[in-house]
Design a protein around this motif. Structure first.
Motif: not given
Length: 120
Positions: A46-68
């Motif tokens: 939901i936070l990604e949909e609200k554009e507060f977070l995004s992610h990058e793929s690390v192996g087969n997992m997602f690592q998230y980071f803040p956009l705001i």
């Protein structure tokens, strides 16, 4: 920008503190009661949909980071509080805190000093 729910804000506080993180790393840093992994994963989505977070793929997992940035959300949230509860008046808000929180003269002087520093 939109106002976040309490748990969403708690999750964002973790990301603002640590920067990048996997969901499994966020859970231990949340206040009690600790939510289930699936609940946090849903809120992160939901936070990604609200554009507060995004992610990058690390192996087969997602690592998230803040956009705001935390400061940007603080400004937004404070403006919302001042608007809703103090008729868009920062002096009324400060007067409320001075009265209701029984601020000492030292604390009031510190606030004045901070205001003067910011205006310079």
């Amino acid at each position: 920008m939109v106002k976040l729910a309490k748990r969403e804000e708690q999750i964002m506080q973790v990301f603002w503190e640590v920067g990048k993180a996997f969901i499994r790393d966020v859970i231990p840093l949340l206040p009690e009661p600790k939510p289930h992994y699936n609940s946090v994963a849903t809120m992160v989505k939901i936070l990604e949909e609200k554009e507060f977070l995004s992610h990058e793929s690390v192996g087969n997992m997602f690592q998230y980071f803040p956009l705001i940035q935390k400061e940007d959300y603080q400004n937004f949230a404070l403006k919302d509080v001042v608007s809703q509860y103090f008729d868009n008046s920062y002096p009324r808000m400060l007067a409320y805190f001075a009265k209701e929180q029984n601020l000492s003269e030292e604390e009031l002087n510190e606030i004045l000093s901070l205001i003067k520093t910011k205006k310079s």
